[in-house]
Motif scaffolding. Sequence first.
Motif, PDB file in Angstrom:
ATOM      1  N   LEU A 161      89.958  15.085  56.624  1.00  0.00           N
ATOM      2  CA  LEU A 161      91.075  15.066  55.679  1.00  0.00           C
ATOM      3  C   LEU A 161      90.758  14.186  54.472  1.00  0.00           C
ATOM      4  O   LEU A 161      91.112  14.525  53.335  1.00  0.00           O
ATOM      5  N   ARG A 162      90.093  13.049  54.713  1.00  0.00           N
ATOM      6  CA  ARG A 162      89.706  12.174  53.600  1.00  0.00           C
ATOM      7  C   ARG A 162      88.692  12.866  52.692  1.00  0.00           C
ATOM      8  O   ARG A 162      88.759  12.757  51.462  1.00  0.00           O
ATOM      9  N   ILE A 163      87.749  13.574  53.306  1.00  0.00           N
ATOM     10  CA  ILE A 163      86.754  14.295  52.520  1.00  0.00           C
ATOM     11  C   ILE A 163      87.425  15.379  51.685  1.00  0.00           C
ATOM     12  O   ILE A 163      87.127  15.555  50.495  1.00  0.00           O
ATOM     13  N   LYS A 164      88.365  16.104  52.290  1.00  0.00           N
ATOM     14  CA  LYS A 164      89.073  17.171  51.579  1.00  0.00           C
ATOM     15  C   LYS A 164      89.906  16.588  50.437  1.00  0.00           C
ATOM     16  O   LYS A 164      89.942  17.150  49.332  1.00  0.00           O
ATOM     17  N   GLU A 165      90.544  15.463  50.694  1.00  0.00           N
ATOM     18  CA  GLU A 165      91.363  14.829  49.661  1.00  0.00           C
ATOM     19  C   GLU A 165      90.499  14.400  48.475  1.00  0.00           C
ATOM     20  O   GLU A 165      90.877  14.597  47.313  1.00  0.00           O
ATOM     21  N   ALA A 166      89.333  13.828  48.770  1.00  0.00           N
ATOM     22  CA  ALA A 166      88.426  13.406  47.697  1.00  0.00           C
ATOM     23  C   ALA A 166      87.945  14.613  46.901  1.00  0.00           C
ATOM     24  O   ALA A 166      87.875  14.579  45.660  1.00  0.00           O
ATOM     25  N   ASN A 167      87.631  15.705  47.578  1.00  0.00           N
ATOM     26  CA  ASN A 167      87.150  16.896  46.899  1.00  0.00           C
ATOM     27  C   ASN A 167      88.258  17.544  46.062  1.00  0.00           C
ATOM     28  O   ASN A 167      88.008  18.000  44.941  1.00  0.00           O
ATOM     29  N   GLU A 195      79.582  12.687  39.898  1.00  0.00           N
ATOM     30  CA  GLU A 195      80.457  12.364  41.019  1.00  0.00           C
ATOM     31  C   GLU A 195      80.326  13.410  42.124  1.00  0.00           C
ATOM     32  O   GLU A 195      80.359  13.072  43.315  1.00  0.00           O
ATOM     33  N   HIS A 196      80.161  14.659  41.739  1.00  0.00           N
ATOM     34  CA  HIS A 196      79.946  15.740  42.710  1.00  0.00           C
ATOM     35  C   HIS A 196      78.694  15.452  43.545  1.00  0.00           C
ATOM     36  O   HIS A 196      78.700  15.581  44.775  1.00  0.00           O
ATOM     37  N   ARG A 197      77.617  15.043  42.893  1.00  0.00           N
ATOM     38  CA  ARG A 197      76.375  14.719  43.603  1.00  0.00           C
ATOM     39  C   ARG A 197      76.565  13.521  44.527  1.00  0.00           C
ATOM     40  O   ARG A 197      76.105  13.524  45.678  1.00  0.00           O
ATOM     41  N   GLN A 198      77.268  12.514  44.036  1.00  0.00           N
ATOM     42  CA  GLN A 198      77.483  11.314  44.848  1.00  0.00           C
ATOM     43  C   GLN A 198      78.350  11.606  46.075  1.00  0.00           C
ATOM     44  O   GLN A 198      78.145  11.016  47.149  1.00  0.00           O
ATOM     45  N   PHE A 203      79.095  12.014  51.856  1.00  0.00           N
ATOM     46  CA  PHE A 203      79.733  12.724  52.970  1.00  0.00           C
ATOM     47  C   PHE A 203      78.785  13.635  53.761  1.00  0.00           C
ATOM     48  O   PHE A 203      79.065  13.936  54.922  1.00  0.00           O
ATOM     49  N   HIS A 204      77.684  14.054  53.154  1.00  0.00           N
ATOM     50  CA  HIS A 204      76.892  15.100  53.801  1.00  0.00           C
ATOM     51  C   HIS A 204      75.404  14.763  53.924  1.00  0.00           C
ATOM     52  O   HIS A 204      74.898  14.630  55.031  1.00  0.00           O
ATOM     53  N   TYR A 205      74.690  14.630  52.828  1.00  0.00           N
ATOM     54  CA  TYR A 205      73.251  14.379  52.894  1.00  0.00           C
ATOM     55  C   TYR A 205      72.780  13.837  51.552  1.00  0.00           C
ATOM     56  O   TYR A 205      73.510  13.871  50.556  1.00  0.00           O
ATOM     57  N   GLU A 206      71.562  13.321  51.530  1.00  0.00           N
ATOM     58  CA  GLU A 206      70.991  12.782  50.300  1.00  0.00           C
ATOM     59  C   GLU A 206      70.714  13.937  49.337  1.00  0.00           C
ATOM     60  O   GLU A 206      69.814  14.756  49.567  1.00  0.00           O
ATOM     61  N   CYS A 207      71.484  13.980  48.269  1.00  0.00           N
ATOM     62  CA  CYS A 207      71.401  15.092  47.322  1.00  0.00           C
ATOM     63  C   CYS A 207      70.694  14.626  46.052  1.00  0.00           C
ATOM     64  O   CYS A 207      71.279  13.913  45.230  1.00  0.00           O
ATOM     65  N   TYR A 209      68.807  15.292  42.303  1.00  0.00           N
ATOM     66  CA  TYR A 209      69.178  16.144  41.174  1.00  0.00           C
ATOM     67  C   TYR A 209      68.572  17.533  41.341  1.00  0.00           C
ATOM     68  O   TYR A 209      69.195  18.543  40.987  1.00  0.00           O
ATOM     69  N   GLU A 210      67.371  17.593  41.893  1.00  0.00           N
ATOM     70  CA  GLU A 210      66.723  18.885  42.119  1.00  0.00           C
ATOM     71  C   GLU A 210      67.533  19.735  43.091  1.00  0.00           C
ATOM     72  O   GLU A 210      67.744  20.932  42.861  1.00  0.00           O
ATOM     73  N   ILE A 211      68.003  19.107  44.184  1.00  0.00           N
ATOM     74  CA  ILE A 211      68.816  19.837  45.151  1.00  0.00           C
ATOM     75  C   ILE A 211      70.123  20.281  44.505  1.00  0.00           C
ATOM     76  O   ILE A 211      70.577  21.411  44.700  1.00  0.00           O
ATOM     77  N   GLN A 212      70.732  19.385  43.719  1.00  0.00           N
ATOM     78  CA  GLN A 212      72.009  19.737  43.097  1.00  0.00           C
ATOM     79  C   GLN A 212      71.851  20.901  42.130  1.00  0.00           C
ATOM     80  O   GLN A 212      72.728  21.765  42.045  1.00  0.00           O
ATOM     81  N   ILE A 213      70.740  20.948  41.413  1.00  0.00           N
ATOM     82  CA  ILE A 213      70.497  22.074  40.503  1.00  0.00           C
ATOM     83  C   ILE A 213      70.378  23.380  41.291  1.00  0.00           C
ATOM     84  O   ILE A 213      70.907  24.417  40.873  1.00  0.00           O
ATOM     85  N   SER A 214      69.704  23.315  42.447  1.00  0.00           N
ATOM     86  CA  SER A 214      69.601  24.507  43.291  1.00  0.00           C
ATOM     87  C   SER A 214      70.981  24.959  43.752  1.00  0.00           C
ATOM     88  O   SER A 214      71.284  26.156  43.789  1.00  0.00           O
ATOM     89  N   LEU A 215      71.823  23.983  44.105  1.00  0.00           N
ATOM     90  CA  LEU A 215      73.189  24.313  44.504  1.00  0.00           C
ATOM     91  C   LEU A 215      73.946  24.949  43.337  1.00  0.00           C
ATOM     92  O   LEU A 215      74.679  25.932  43.515  1.00  0.00           O
TER      93      LEU A 215
END
Length: 252
Positions: A161-167, A195-198, A203-207, A209-215
Motif C-alpha cells: 500500500l505504501r508503494i502504491k501510494e508513492a507511485n 524520482e521514477h528511477r529512485q 522498492f524493487h531493484y538497482e535501476c 540509467y541504462e536499465i531505465q532507458i530500456s524500460l
Amino acid sequence: MSYSVGQVAGFAGVTVRTLHHYDEIGLLAPVGRSHAGHRRYSDADLDRLQQILFYRELGFPLDEVAALLDDPDADPRAHLRRRHELLTARIGKLQKMAAAVQTAMEARKMGTNLTPEEKFEVFGDHDPERYADEVQERWGHTEAYAESQRKAASYTKDDWLRIKEANDDWMRRLIAVMDAGEEPGSGAAMDLAEEHRQQICRFHYECTYEIQISLADMFVADERYRRNLDKEREGVAAFLREAILANAVRNV
C-alpha cells in the motif's frame, strides 16, 4: 572376531544384496565361512569395506575401486585428483541449478502473502502475477530480477500500500507537469524521471540509467505497458520516455 553378513550390512548401512554382489565380483570376499557355509567377515574385511564405501561415495566405479585397492601400481592420489576435478565441476553445476530453482521459487512468492481480497485492495483489477512467466523468461537470469523477487517476497500488505501510494502521488505530479504545458526536457519533468528511477531502486531493484532507458522504450513499444500508463492520461507513456532520456543525458 567375525561377523555375519547381516551384521556387516547393519554396521555399514548397506544391503545384504550389495555385500553378496561385492563378493561375487571379487571386490570384498570375506575370509571365512561358518560351518553352514555362510559368509563371515573379519575386522580386516570391515576395513576394506570402509574404503570401498569411501570411494563409492566419491563416485568411483567399482572397477576403479578394485584397481585402487588391489593394484600395487595404482596411484590413489592421481585418482582422487581426477575425482576431485569431476566433483568440483558437478558442484558448480548443481549450485547453478539450485540458484535457478531458488529464483523460480522466489518468482512465485510475489503477493502470496496477500489474501485475494488484499490483492484486489492493493492492485485493483491488475494482477501482479499475470506476466510472471514472461518476466522470468526475459529477465530471470539477471541480478536485478533476483533482487526484485527477494524484496517482493518480503513485502506485507502495508508495504504494498505504501508503494502504491508513492507511485500514485508520483503519477499525479507527472500529469500536473504535463497539464502545465512543460516539455519532457524541462527541469520539472526530468526531476520526476529521476524520482521514477529512485523509486525503482528503493522498492524493487538497482535501476541504472541504462536499465531505465530500456524500460522507457518498453513503455512505448509494448502496447500493454503503454495502455496501462496512458489510462492515467493520454500521452503519459511517450512523455515519460522522453523525460527519462533527457534525464539520463543530464546525469550520465
